[in-house]
Design an enzyme around this catalytic site. Structure first.
Site, PDB file in Angstrom:
ATOM      1  N   CYS A 114       5.823  -8.740  15.891  1.00  0.00           N
ATOM      2  CA  CYS A 114       5.863  -7.550  16.969  1.00  0.00           C
ATOM      3  C   CYS A 114       5.188  -8.008  18.835  1.00  0.00           C
ATOM      4  O   CYS A 114       5.867  -6.423  19.434  1.00  0.00           O
ATOM      5  CB  CYS A 114       5.336  -5.936  16.369  1.00  0.00           C
ATOM      6  SG  CYS A 114       6.696  -6.462  15.121  1.00  0.00           S
ATOM      7  N   HIS A 242       5.317  -0.546  21.030  1.00  0.00           N
ATOM      8  CA  HIS A 242       5.889  -0.622  19.535  1.00  0.00           C
ATOM      9  C   HIS A 242       6.823  -0.205  18.811  1.00  0.00           C
ATOM     10  O   HIS A 242       6.035   0.921  17.923  1.00  0.00           O
ATOM     11  CB  HIS A 242       5.651  -1.925  18.531  1.00  0.00           C
ATOM     12  CG  HIS A 242       6.305  -2.647  17.646  1.00  0.00           C
ATOM     13  ND1 HIS A 242       7.720  -2.733  17.573  1.00  0.00           N
ATOM     14  CD2 HIS A 242       5.526  -2.503  16.632  1.00  0.00           C
ATOM     15  CE1 HIS A 242       7.970  -3.581  17.112  1.00  0.00           C
ATOM     16  NE2 HIS A 242       6.432  -3.131  15.507  1.00  0.00           N
ATOM     17  N   ASN A 272      12.545  -1.056  13.214  1.00  0.00           N
ATOM     18  CA  ASN A 272      11.660  -1.625  13.653  1.00  0.00           C
ATOM     19  C   ASN A 272      12.277  -3.220  13.996  1.00  0.00           C
ATOM     20  O   ASN A 272      13.377  -3.549  13.296  1.00  0.00           O
ATOM     21  CB  ASN A 272      10.844  -1.479  13.108  1.00  0.00           C
ATOM     22  CG  ASN A 272       9.281  -2.994  13.260  1.00  0.00           C
ATOM     23  OD1 ASN A 272       9.633  -3.836  14.011  1.00  0.00           O
ATOM     24  ND2 ASN A 272       7.946  -2.920  13.030  1.00  0.00           N
TER      25      ASN A 272
HETATM   26  N1  COA Z   1      12.818   5.293  -0.530  1.00  0.00           N
HETATM   27  C1  COA Z   1      11.707   5.673  -1.927  1.00  0.00           C
HETATM   28  N2  COA Z   1      10.649   5.481  -1.998  1.00  0.00           N
HETATM   29  C2  COA Z   1       9.764   4.242  -1.560  1.00  0.00           C
HETATM   30  C3  COA Z   1      10.553   3.583  -0.869  1.00  0.00           C
HETATM   31  C4  COA Z   1      12.021   3.874  -0.493  1.00  0.00           C
HETATM   32  N3  COA Z   1      12.186   3.052   0.635  1.00  0.00           N
HETATM   33  N4  COA Z   1      10.100   2.646  -0.706  1.00  0.00           N
HETATM   34  C5  COA Z   1       8.717   2.538  -0.968  1.00  0.00           C
HETATM   35  N5  COA Z   1       8.981   4.247  -2.317  1.00  0.00           N
HETATM   36  C6  COA Z   1       8.376   4.921  -3.476  1.00  0.00           C
HETATM   37  C7  COA Z   1       6.829   3.795  -3.401  1.00  0.00           C
HETATM   38  O1  COA Z   1       7.340   2.867  -4.648  1.00  0.00           O
HETATM   39  C8  COA Z   1       5.867   4.506  -4.428  1.00  0.00           C
HETATM   40  O2  COA Z   1       6.005   4.977  -5.195  1.00  0.00           O
HETATM   41  P1  COA Z   1       4.818   5.260  -6.239  1.00  0.00           P
HETATM   42  O3  COA Z   1       3.957   5.933  -6.083  1.00  0.00           O
HETATM   43  O4  COA Z   1       5.449   5.688  -7.610  1.00  0.00           O
HETATM   44  O5  COA Z   1       4.618   3.855  -6.695  1.00  0.00           O
HETATM   45  C9  COA Z   1       6.086   5.748  -3.158  1.00  0.00           C
HETATM   46  O6  COA Z   1       7.068   5.804  -2.441  1.00  0.00           O
HETATM   47  C10 COA Z   1       5.077   6.222  -2.042  1.00  0.00           C
HETATM   48  O7  COA Z   1       4.854   4.302  -1.428  1.00  0.00           O
HETATM   49  P2  COA Z   1       3.693   3.528  -0.249  1.00  0.00           P
HETATM   50  O8  COA Z   1       4.103   2.815   0.504  1.00  0.00           O
HETATM   51  O9  COA Z   1       2.415   4.776  -1.143  1.00  0.00           O
HETATM   52  O10 COA Z   1       4.188   4.648   0.894  1.00  0.00           O
HETATM   53  P3  COA Z   1       3.660   4.996   2.139  1.00  0.00           P
HETATM   54  O11 COA Z   1       3.148   6.826   2.163  1.00  0.00           O
HETATM   55  O12 COA Z   1       2.226   3.670   2.267  1.00  0.00           O
HETATM   56  O13 COA Z   1       5.050   4.352   3.551  1.00  0.00           O
HETATM   57  C11 COA Z   1       5.842   2.877   4.712  1.00  0.00           C
HETATM   58  C12 COA Z   1       5.362   3.459   3.162  1.00  0.00           C
HETATM   59  C13 COA Z   1       6.152   1.012   4.064  1.00  0.00           C
HETATM   60  C14 COA Z   1       6.488   3.527   5.654  1.00  0.00           C
HETATM   61  C15 COA Z   1       3.872   3.240   5.522  1.00  0.00           C
HETATM   62  O14 COA Z   1       2.993   2.473   4.657  1.00  0.00           O
HETATM   63  C16 COA Z   1       4.254   2.580   6.455  1.00  0.00           C
HETATM   64  O15 COA Z   1       4.889   2.980   7.404  1.00  0.00           O
HETATM   65  N6  COA Z   1       2.979   1.499   6.969  1.00  0.00           N
HETATM   66  C17 COA Z   1       3.017   0.193   8.484  1.00  0.00           C
HETATM   67  C18 COA Z   1       4.710  -0.476   8.220  1.00  0.00           C
HETATM   68  C19 COA Z   1       4.731  -0.803   9.624  1.00  0.00           C
HETATM   69  O16 COA Z   1       5.082  -0.271  10.575  1.00  0.00           O
HETATM   70  N7  COA Z   1       5.359  -2.634   9.334  1.00  0.00           N
HETATM   71  C20 COA Z   1       5.676  -3.099  10.615  1.00  0.00           C
HETATM   72  C21 COA Z   1       4.816  -2.969  11.998  1.00  0.00           C
HETATM   73  S1  COA Z   1       4.640  -3.459  13.014  1.00  0.00           S
END
Ligand code: COA
Length: 316
Positions: A114, A242, A272
């Site tokens: 990215c 980004h 993204n």
């Molecule tokens: N829909 C519903 N629930 C979802 C889900 C979705 N699409 N994806 C994950 N969950 C659930 C998980 O299974 C978890 O459930 P549990 O508590 O029963 O285990 C819960 O939501 C929380 O998951 P978690 O991973 O802790 O969520 P989070 O608050 O960390 O958010 C992201 C997840 C991916 C949105 C966040 O971590 C993020 O944005 N990270 C950066 C990603 C990024 O930008 N990547 C590219 C960089 S270039």
């Protein structure tokens, strides 16, 4: 002082827009969850007849036309990507033929995930200094829908397809990009298996770790670019960060005390798009008049690798 200025931009998004409600039918997720955690409402996916090359070509042709220059004036053509149609020839080589660039144009693809487009800007700045022809074409293009695991709800809601292109020109009296780049090798946080692993080339991600990395590196990178350019962040006209997650962006805006009006993004309707994210946003800022001639935009990308890069780009 010498460097590059932004001459023109172009972009292309696939026709098919996929909403969170569409994804609700494929995986156990909800529009509410996706919007609250990421700010994403829809993204675009390539359909039949659409390709990485098609997107890059459309964006490049638009940028060339707006620059009012001939393909033969380009000295360097770089494509930042990790989803090119073929491992070889590179997308940049295929563009050499399709756009009618001269055969002695420096053409190659660049993988810094990215951060790739901003890596590409700095690479072009260096290569153009040594080139007889002073125009460069820098593209970020991705078809991430083809490396998305649609059984993994934690990643499949985040990514989209698209391409953005920029024509830049090197000048002896142009400002330097004041580029800041970095990498921190980490094979476990955000990765896509390659052909030698035998595993499907899907995006794997530890969301929380990536989030932590992003909120650490994005504000620092922006500050370092401004310091290197010898200006304060208040003197920057626009920020093109980004578009990974609105919460990451909000965190950086707050930490740097930026004016949110200077940081408008497009994540709600692109998702993204990795290396394509910054140039698509740049094109939308220029096309909508939010970035005007003479103004400075601080671009920054971060992602897989882990990598990050920032640069201060002035619109000619
Ligand atoms: N829909 C519903 N629930 C979802 C889900 C979705 N699409 N994806 C994950 N969950 C659930 C998980 O299974 C978890 O459930 P549990 O508590 O029963 O285990 C819960 O939501 C929380 O998951 P978690 O991973 O802790 O969520 P989070 O608050 O960390 O958010 C992201 C997840 C991916 C949105 C966040 O971590 C993020 O944005 N990270 C950066 C990603 C990024 O930008 N990547 C590219 C960089 S270039």
């Amino acid at each position: 002082m010498s460097g590059i200025k932004l001459i023109s931009t172009g972009s292309a998004l696939p026709a098919q827009e996929v909403t969170n409600f569409d994804l609700e039918k494929k995986v156990d997720t909800s529009d509410e969850w996706i919007v609250t955690r990421t700010g994403i409402k829809s993204r675009h996916y390539c359909g039949e007849g659409e390709s990485h090359l098609g997107l890059c070509l459309a964006a490049a042709r638009q940028a060339l036309e707006r620059a009012g220059i001939e393909p033969g004036q380009i000295g360097v053509c770089l494509v930042a990507t990790l989803t090119q149609d073929t491992m070889t020839p590179s997308a940049a080589c295929v563009l050499q033929k399709e756009l009618g660039l001269a055969e002695d144009t420096v053409c190659f693809d660049l993988n810094a995930a990215c951060a790739g487009f901003v890596y590409g800007l700095h690479t072009a700045e260096c290569l153009l200094a040594a080139s007889e022809r002073k125009y460069g074409l820098v593209i970020g293009g991705e078809v991430l829908s083809r490396i998305t695991d649609f059984t993994d709800r934690s990643t499949c809601v985040l990514f989209g397809d698209g391409a953005g292109a920029a024509i830049v020109r090197w000048g002896e009296d142009y400002p330097s990009l004041s580029a800041v780049m970095g990498s921190r090798g980490n094979s476990g946080v955000l990765y896509i298996p390659g052909v030698n692993t035998g595993d499907p080339s899907y995006i794997h991600m530890d969301g929380k770790e990536v989030f932590r990395f992003a909120v650490e590196v994005l504000p620092r990178c922006a500050k370092e670019v401004a310091a290197k350019a010898g200006i304060s962040l208040d003197e920057v006209d626009r920020f093109a960060f980004h578009q990974a997650n609105q919460r990451i962006l909000d965190h950086a805006i707050k930490k740097l005390k930026l004016d949110p009006a200077k940081c408008t993004g497009n994540i709600a309707h692109t998702g993204n798009t990795s290396a394509a994210s910054v140039p698509i946003l740049l094109d939308q800022l220029v096309s909508s008049g939010q970035l005007r001639s003479g103004q400075k935009v601080l671009c920054a990308g971060f992602g897989g690798g882990l990598t990050w890069a920032g640069a201060l780009l002035q619109l000619a």
